[in-house]
Design a protein around this motif. Structure first.
Motif, mmCIF file in Angstrom:
data_model
loop_
_atom_site.group_PDB
_atom_site.id
_atom_site.type_symbol
_atom_site.label_atom_id
_atom_site.label_comp_id
_atom_site.label_asym_id
_atom_site.label_seq_id
_atom_site.Cartn_x
_atom_site.Cartn_y
_atom_site.Cartn_z
ATOM 1 N N ASP A 94 -63.659 -22.979 -31.362
ATOM 2 C CA ASP A 94 -64.632 -23.078 -30.276
ATOM 3 C C ASP A 94 -65.752 -24.034 -30.684
ATOM 4 N N ASP A 95 -65.843 -25.157 -29.987
ATOM 5 C CA ASP A 95 -66.892 -26.155 -30.264
ATOM 6 C C ASP A 95 -66.640 -26.955 -31.548
ATOM 7 N N CYS B 106 -66.884 -23.629 -22.525
ATOM 8 C CA CYS B 106 -65.959 -22.671 -23.156
ATOM 9 C C CYS B 106 -64.937 -22.022 -22.222
ATOM 10 N N HIS C 188 -68.825 -21.774 -32.992
ATOM 11 C CA HIS C 188 -69.770 -21.648 -31.873
ATOM 12 C C HIS C 188 -71.178 -21.266 -32.354
ATOM 13 N N ASP D 74 -61.843 -25.898 -27.763
ATOM 14 C CA ASP D 74 -62.053 -25.842 -26.307
ATOM 15 C C ASP D 74 -62.819 -27.047 -25.776
ATOM 16 N N GLN D 75 -63.513 -27.743 -26.620
ATOM 17 C CA GLN D 75 -64.129 -29.041 -26.324
ATOM 18 C C GLN D 75 -64.733 -29.579 -27.604
ATOM 19 N N LYS E 271 -72.658 -29.175 -25.599
ATOM 20 C CA LYS E 271 -71.515 -29.957 -25.065
ATOM 21 C C LYS E 271 -71.796 -30.354 -23.615
HETATM 22 CA CA CA Z 1 -66.785 -23.964 -26.584
#
Ligand code: CA
Length: 492
Positions: A39-40, A82, A202, A321-322, A334
């Protein structure tokens, strides 16, 4: 209808075979997939992607997927946030079709999702970790997820049977639970799709205890745009609320009471740009320590697969997720269509299919992931999914009609971090963004970037008369994509 019977008979045959020769049986089956999703995790923080942290050797295990498989250099998301990213992952659709526009919307679990189709094709499905979509998961033979954002320390997991709390760091425990499923619940007679979803890295970037000192004495290179003044762009870049200078918190984000940090702040009392520099360095120490934990756990998964004889017939993929801002433009977080958050890492290892050490430079997007999973397992892809299988690309055979532009749309405004709504079109070289709606002057504002001459996206060329024709072309392409992806008119 006969297909299911046929598959069942085949599986039964494989069960018998497995008893006598498990390795041969494993390799005779359809491939398994282990999908590892953080995540991130910015591409800037993966060694195989190069960049300013390359010499830190941050991610040897993730990098091994590039060495033994393929690195996608131009992987992007459709909506850089997310929960919508996870909805796209499961549905193969843009936000406007899966209904998950922002982190606050509820997700309709009853809709079509790739794992339901896999399950109907007799493939086992399991989801462990952060999914960030409230409600019971569907289409997974087993699921065990963090509620909401989940906790870094001693996390609670939710299953159909209730809640369980585990002692330890979430990255370690997500891996423990995934390996537990492989060890105890995976049915060796079938192929499987295992999704391992980390919460890390995250915000608020809390590393496991053993990594807390890993980078404590390091000074990292600063990004060129750490002190961006936003003069080359419009209102949205200037009025966001995600800067290291003004938004990043000294307490939860930077843990200013940790003894070493408190001592430094007391002695030096940094202010202004000096404080921004200290905050950036401190942010990176914690963020990269979280990455070190993710990478170590990726190594545990790869080792397990090898020791269990599953590595030859298992596709291992890694993504996030990005992307994320690691100080570029003076930011964290983000949401924007600028490269650092629009991009996402994507690496894949598939022995015997993907040539080791290969790179793919095509434009791929997270709308392609669901289709890719179905294709790997050999299951037909529904027509209403909006992406394309990446399997031909993995084989080094990009179709002639592969996309040459991407559609992007971010919706969460007004909201935390104050990033205005925007949509846009990107080709390999140019990017046209349209900010619109509430708090955008004259209801819309356009930006154009040439990534070749301005890779850091510091100066919009939208008002440059030389670009008039290009802007018209890009606007036409944006309109074509809106129609192609069935974007409702009222949402733009
Ligand atoms: Ca994320």
């Amino acid at each position: 209808m006969n297909k299911r019977n046929f598959i069942k008979k085949t599986s039964l045959g494989l069960t018998m075979l497995a008893a006598t020769n498990s390795v041969a049986a494993e390799e005779a089956k359809k491939p398994n997939v282990v999908w590892i999703f953080s995540d991130d995790h910015a591409v800037q923080a993966i060694g195989a992607y190069g960049g300013r942290f390359e010499q830190e050797n941050l991610t040897p295990n993730i990098d091994s997927l590039a060495k033994d498989g393929m690195l996608f250099t131009r992987a992007y998301v459709a909506n850089s946030i997310c929960a919508p990213s996870r909805a796209t992952l499961l549905t193969g659709k843009h936000s406007h079709l899966n209904g998950k526009y922002d982190n606050r919307d509820s997700f309709n679990h009853d809709q079509q999702q790739f794992q339901k189709i896999l399950q109907d094709s007799d493939c086992q499905t399991a989801m462990i970790g952060k999914i960030h979509l409230a409600g019971n998961m569907q289409g997974f033979d087993y699921w065990e997820v963090l509620p909401g954002q989940g906790r870094y320390t001693d996390p609670v997991f939710v299953t159909e049977g209730g809640r369980t709390q585990y002692v330890g760091h979430s990255t370690d425990i997500v891996t423990d639970r995934a390996l537990n499923w492989l060890e105890n619940d995976m049915d060796e007679s079938k192929s499987f799709m295992l999704m391992v979803h980390y919460k890390a890295p995250h915000r608020h970037w809390v590393p496991a205890e053993r990594f807390k000192k890993t980078f404590s004495t390091r000074t990292f290179p600063e990004p060129e745009s750490l002190f961006d003044d936003y003069k080359g762009r419009g209102t949205a870049a200037r009025l966001q609320d995600m800067s290291i200078r003004d938004t990043m918190r000294m307490d939860r984000d930077l843990k200013q009471t940790q003894p070493e940090r408190a001592a430094y702040l007391k002695q030096h009392n940094p202010q202004g740009d000096d404080l921004v520099r200290w905050k950036y360095q401190t942010y990176m120490k914690d963020y990269l320590a979280c990455i070190a934990g993710v990478d170590e756990n990726v190594g545990r998964i790869l080792k397990y697969l090898k020791d269990a004889g599953l590595d030859r017939n298992t596709v291992v993929m890694y993504s996030s997720d990005q992307g994320f801002y690691l100080g570029e433009h003076g930011w964290f977080d983000k949401r924007f269509m600028y490269e650092e958050s629009f991009r996402t890492p994507l690496l894949a290892r598939w022995p015997g299919v993907i040539k080791p050490g290969s790179r793919n430079n095509d434009l791929v997007q997270n709308i392609d992931f669901a289709e890719t999973f179905l294709d790997i397992v050999g299951t037909p892809i529904p027509d209403d999914m909006q992406g394309k299988s990446l399997v031909p690309l993995m084989k080094g055979e990009t179709p002639k009609d592969w996309r040459t532009s991407l559609y992007y749309h971010y919706y969460e405004y007004p909201a935390v971090h104050s990033v205005r709504k925007h949509e846009g079109v990107a080709t390999k070289r140019y990017k046209l963004i349209r900010f619109y709606g509430e708090d955008v002057p004259n209801a819309e504002e356009w930006e154009l970037y040439d990534l070749k001459t301005d890779p850091n996206e510091m100066k919009s060329l939208h008002d440059d008369p030389v670009q008039k024709e290009r802007i018209e072309e890009m606007k036409k392409e944006l309109q074509r994509l809106r129609e192609f992806y069935e974007v409702p008119k009222e949402q733009s």
